[in-house]
Design an enzyme around this catalytic site. Structure first.
Site, PDB file in Angstrom:
ATOM      1  N   LYS A  94       0.807  -1.065  -0.091  1.00 24.30           N
ATOM      2  CA  LYS A  94      -0.180  -0.002  -0.052  1.00 24.30           C
ATOM      3  C   LYS A  94       0.660   1.171   0.107  1.00 24.30           C
ATOM      4  O   LYS A  94       0.701   2.039   0.912  1.00 24.30           O
ATOM      5  CB  LYS A  94      -0.945   0.090   1.219  1.00 24.30           C
ATOM      6  CG  LYS A  94      -2.040  -1.164   1.167  1.00 24.30           C
ATOM      7  CD  LYS A  94      -3.156  -0.791   2.276  1.00 24.30           C
ATOM      8  CE  LYS A  94      -4.296  -2.003   2.145  1.00 24.30           C
ATOM      9  NZ  LYS A  94      -3.736  -3.256   2.588  1.00 24.30           N
ATOM     10  N   ASP A  97       3.106   7.378  -1.169  1.00 25.36           N
ATOM     11  CA  ASP A  97       3.825   8.611  -0.983  1.00 25.36           C
ATOM     12  C   ASP A  97       4.509   9.248  -2.117  1.00 25.36           C
ATOM     13  O   ASP A  97       4.096   8.694  -3.390  1.00 25.36           O
ATOM     14  CB  ASP A  97       5.071   8.488  -0.294  1.00 25.36           C
ATOM     15  CG  ASP A  97       5.770   9.530   0.841  1.00 25.36           C
ATOM     16  OD1 ASP A  97       5.371  10.560   0.400  1.00 25.36           O
ATOM     17  OD2 ASP A  97       5.982   9.310   2.037  1.00 25.36           O
TER      18      ASP A  97
HETATM   19  O1  6AU Z   1      -9.493 -11.654   5.129  1.00 28.94           O
HETATM   20  P1  6AU Z   1      -8.969 -10.789   6.239  1.00 28.94           P
HETATM   21  O2  6AU Z   1      -9.771  -9.883   6.712  1.00 28.94           O
HETATM   22  O3  6AU Z   1      -7.988 -11.656   7.222  1.00 28.94           O
HETATM   23  O4  6AU Z   1      -7.800  -9.852   5.382  1.00 28.94           O
HETATM   24  C1  6AU Z   1      -8.078  -9.100   4.450  1.00 28.94           C
HETATM   25  C2  6AU Z   1      -6.687  -8.916   3.782  1.00 28.94           C
HETATM   26  C3  6AU Z   1      -5.657  -7.835   4.732  1.00 28.94           C
HETATM   27  C4  6AU Z   1      -5.968  -6.586   4.591  1.00 28.94           C
HETATM   28  O5  6AU Z   1      -4.746  -5.702   4.576  1.00 28.94           O
HETATM   29  C5  6AU Z   1      -6.125  -6.595   2.791  1.00 28.94           C
HETATM   30  O6  6AU Z   1      -6.874  -7.679   2.685  1.00 28.94           O
HETATM   31  N1  6AU Z   1      -7.282  -5.561   2.513  1.00 28.94           N
HETATM   32  C6  6AU Z   1      -6.850  -4.553   1.388  1.00 28.94           C
HETATM   33  C7  6AU Z   1      -5.690  -4.846   0.399  1.00 28.94           C
HETATM   34  C8  6AU Z   1      -5.463  -6.245  -0.181  1.00 28.94           C
HETATM   35  O7  6AU Z   1      -5.320  -4.025  -0.125  1.00 28.94           O
HETATM   36  C9  6AU Z   1      -7.534  -3.330   0.978  1.00 28.94           C
HETATM   37  C10 6AU Z   1      -8.931  -3.119   1.910  1.00 28.94           C
HETATM   38  O8  6AU Z   1      -9.682  -2.389   1.562  1.00 28.94           O
HETATM   39  N2  6AU Z   1      -9.110  -4.127   2.747  1.00 28.94           N
HETATM   40  C11 6AU Z   1      -8.287  -5.174   3.218  1.00 28.94           C
HETATM   41  O9  6AU Z   1      -8.741  -5.854   4.147  1.00 28.94           O
HETATM   42  O10 6AU Z   1      -4.176  -8.445   4.418  1.00 28.94           O
END
Ligand code: 6AU
Length: 260
Positions: A94, A97
């Site tokens: 992510k 910057d």
């Molecule tokens: O299935 P989870 O909730 O255990 O994990 C979701 C994963 C985590 C978050 O850092 C990532 O997805 N994520 C992202 C990404 C991939 O960029 C964006 C977002 O809006 N929500 C999110 O959960 O590693």
């Protein structure tokens, strides 16, 4: 034909970027639109998890900075597993910057992300400079980037014109930006990948703002392409079996969508 009814192989043929072409090809061959979010904190656990679930996924997503024991061997082993099971590696860094700073964050530091990650993601908030910086490092190595156009967390600010402007930024950098992190279909260009986090087999939320949708909602109703699943897999009693369930649910939703 819209990207809702084109097959992965047909979309692969429309991609100018080699990585998105490869991903669609893996999705077609392995019959999976599942991305494992391998958010564990020990490298041993990470590699075991990835080896077990590898047959069911087209991509493994890492947060390399949450590993307590990161070293070069970890990425070497991960790269070997990627070849063994045929998946891409996505580091969920992510970036957010100015171009000059992300050049260093992407290529240098302890993690040297550009050396091993096929794909990274970036917020659009800094403007096109963030993409230009990443592209300067990544394009010569055949890497690619996803822009975060929407988020899964409750109350997030990536909505409306922010989302639309992010899509425009992607369109203007199609050689390096291969798609989006999003929670719905936001572009009709079939070469763009739509990747959705916040997926569990039942809808719900966690205690810190994460919101979950089901694979059939995400792929079938909202028209996304890939489901990103973390805790639904690595916190399951049997992660390999959980990955298989998500693979089936995600792929069935894709097949059903194409038949509609
Ligand atoms: O299935 P989870 O909730 O255990 O994990 C979701 C994963 C985590 C978050 O850092 C990532 O997805 N994520 C992202 C990404 C991939 O960029 C964006 C977002 O809006 N929500 C999110 O959960 O590693």
């Amino acid at each position: 034909k819209s990207n809702n009814i084109l097959k992965y192989s047909e979309r692969a043929a429309l991609c100018s970027n080699g990585l998105s072409r490869r991903l669609f090809t893996i999705m077609e061959q392995k019959k999976t639109n599942l991305v494992l979010s391998a958010d564990v904190t020990s490298s041993k656990e990470l590699l075991q998890l990835v080896d077990k679930t590898g047959p069911h996924v087209c991509m493994v997503k890492t947060h390399v900075d949450i590993l307590e024991d990161f070293n070069q061997d970890v990425v070497d082993s991960l790269t070997k597993l990627a070849a063994k099971h045929d998946f891409l590696i996505f580091e969920d860094r992510k970036f957010a910057d100015i171009g000059n700073t992300v050049v260093h964050q992407y290529s240098g530091g302890l993690y040297r992300i550009s050396e091993w990650a096929d794909v990274v993601n970036a917020h659009a908030i800094p403007g096109p400079g963030v993409v230009q910086g990443l592209k300067k490092v990544g394009a010569p190595k055949g890497r690619a980037c996803l822009l975060i156009a929407e988020m899964s967390s409750s109350g997030n600010l990536a909505t409306g014109s922010y989302t639309q402007d992010t899509v425009k930024m992607a369109e203007e950098n199609k050689d390096f930006v291969i798609g989006f992190i999003c929670v719905s279909k936001i572009s009709s260009n079939p070469s763009f990948l739509h990747m959705t986090p916040g997926v569990q087999l039942e809808a719900g939320q966690d205690s810190l703002g994460q919101q979950y949708l089901t694979p059939s909602e995400v792929i079938g109703k909202r028209g996304s392409d890939l489901i990103i699943v973390g805790r639904g897999i690595y916190q399951a009693q049997d992660p390999a079996n959980a990955a298989k369930q998500f693979q089936i649910a995600g792929y069935d939703a894709y097949v059903t969508r194409m038949a509609e």
